[in-house]
Design a protein around this motif. Sequence first.
Motif: not given
Length: 103
Positions: A24-31, A35-37, A39-47
Amino acid sequence: MGNSASVWLVIVLAVLAANTPFVNERCFAVISLKWFADAKPLWVRLLELIVLYFCLGFIAHALEAGAGNPFPQGWEFYAVNACLFLVLAFPGFVYRYLKRKHG
């Protein structure tokens, strides 16, 4: 909850938590990350994957403590669990980055 049910709960939660950052493109499937045009970048997914690993470890430790005295673990235990968590994340990674886009 019995020991067998606790083990299966942790396994199911581990599979879901390991793949959540990649499906999914939401952080923790919720947030929503507006500000990312694209898709979520890889570093956000790894974090996100690292945070979910520690959350799952807390849940597993709480279930073990509820069943009795938790066993003390060394760094080897956590290293093996981190590698296993990465292996469980592989299907989501393949889906996100390696699957060919058709038409």
